[in-house]
Structure formats: C-alpha cells, structure tokens
Design a protein around this motif. Sequence first.
Motif, short mmCIF file in Angstrom:
data_model
loop_
_atom_site.label_atom_id
_atom_site.label_comp_id
_atom_site.label_asym_id
_atom_site.label_seq_id
_atom_site.Cartn_x
_atom_site.Cartn_y
_atom_site.Cartn_z
N PHE A 1 0.95 1.66 -7.42
CA PHE A 1 -0.05 2.60 -7.93
C PHE A 1 0.22 3.00 -9.37
O PHE A 1 -0.70 3.14 -10.17
CB PHE A 1 -0.17 3.81 -7.00
CG PHE A 1 -0.77 3.44 -5.67
CD1 PHE A 1 -2.14 3.23 -5.56
CD2 PHE A 1 0.02 3.23 -4.56
CE1 PHE A 1 -2.71 2.85 -4.36
CE2 PHE A 1 -0.54 2.85 -3.35
CZ PHE A 1 -1.90 2.65 -3.24
N SER A 2 1.48 3.16 -9.72
CA SER A 2 1.82 3.45 -11.12
C SER A 2 1.40 2.29 -12.02
O SER A 2 0.87 2.50 -13.11
CB SER A 2 3.32 3.69 -11.27
OG SER A 2 3.69 4.86 -10.60
N SER B 1 0.81 -1.22 0.00
CA SER B 1 0.00 0.00 0.00
C SER B 1 0.85 1.27 0.00
O SER B 1 0.35 2.34 -0.34
CB SER B 1 -0.96 0.01 1.19
OG SER B 1 -0.25 0.09 2.40
N ARG B 2 2.10 1.15 0.35
CA ARG B 2 3.00 2.31 0.35
C ARG B 2 3.85 2.40 -0.91
O ARG B 2 4.64 3.33 -1.06
CB ARG B 2 3.92 2.26 1.56
CG ARG B 2 3.19 2.44 2.87
CD ARG B 2 4.14 2.29 4.03
NE ARG B 2 3.46 2.50 5.29
CZ ARG B 2 3.95 2.16 6.47
NH1 ARG B 2 5.15 1.61 6.54
NH2 ARG B 2 3.27 2.37 7.57
N SER B 3 3.69 1.45 -1.80
CA SER B 3 4.53 1.38 -2.98
C SER B 3 4.00 2.25 -4.12
O SER B 3 2.92 1.99 -4.65
CB SER B 3 4.62 -0.08 -3.46
OG SER B 3 5.24 -0.14 -4.73
N SER B 4 4.78 3.24 -4.50
CA SER B 4 4.37 4.07 -5.64
C SER B 4 4.38 3.24 -6.91
O SER B 4 3.62 3.50 -7.84
CB SER B 4 5.28 5.29 -5.77
OG SER B 4 6.62 4.90 -5.97
N GLU B 5 5.22 2.20 -6.95
CA GLU B 5 5.28 1.33 -8.12
C GLU B 5 3.95 0.60 -8.32
O GLU B 5 3.49 0.42 -9.45
CB GLU B 5 6.42 0.33 -7.98
CG GLU B 5 6.65 -0.50 -9.22
CD GLU B 5 7.80 -1.49 -9.07
OE1 GLU B 5 8.01 -2.25 -10.02
OE2 GLU B 5 8.46 -1.53 -8.02
#
Length: 136
Positions: A129-130, A123-127
Amino acid sequence: TNISINRQKVSLFGFSEGATLAVELATTRQFQGVVTASYGFTGPLPKMAIERLQGIPIWAYHSKGDDIYDVKCSDRLVESLLSYEGGLDVFAVDHIKYTKLIPSKTEKIEPGKEHVRAALVASRSSEVFSWLLSLK
C-alpha cells in the motif's frame, strides 16, 4: 454523499483470474499501478499488450507451491515486461516488483492454500500500500 475520487490515483489489485484481468485492464493506461496475486494467464503476452504496459508499475505476488496456476505464469509476465526490446530503458527497478513466496516444507499444504496465500500476503502488506500510494 459526494465522494471525490482522483482518477489519476486509481490502481488495480487482482487475484487469480482477476490478476489476469487487471493486467489486461492496465493496457488501457487508465490506471496508476497494478498488484497481481497468483496471475493466471498461461500463454505469452501479445507484443501489443507488452508495449502498452511499458512504464506501468506492476508488483506480482505468486507462491512457488501454487497448485492452481503455476508460478511460471508470473515468471513469464515479469520476464516479458523486463525483456521487451527497448523496455529496459523504460522500467526503473521500482516499477516492476516480484515477490515469490516459498511454501513451508514442514507443514501439510491443503489444495489451493498456496494459491490463496499470495493474495493474502499481498493484501495484508503495508509495503504494497505504501508503494501504491508513492506512485506518481
């Protein structure tokens, strides 16, 4: 306030039993993608579920140190999707992702910590969400 939601761009994120439910909901083919953390279904997926999941992008997160649901639950999910007869032609490498977390060997691990850690990392991974936003 009217909020416009593009129903073609809705994805699922599930943790623990919620991950199991997210995979089950994905079989409806109403969602663009799925992220699971500490997936907990302990049995083999039914053949019909595997067929319905073909082509649905899924990213699984699980810790090898999970003391609630063994990492084998996610192993089995990913293996089922990739080894489905005829499925290898459907899935591109970017449709199925699997991140296995390795617990620290030097740190004392509290009960349940690694189970929750998978959800926190995902849930903290920008990857993540990207990746979800890149799905078409």
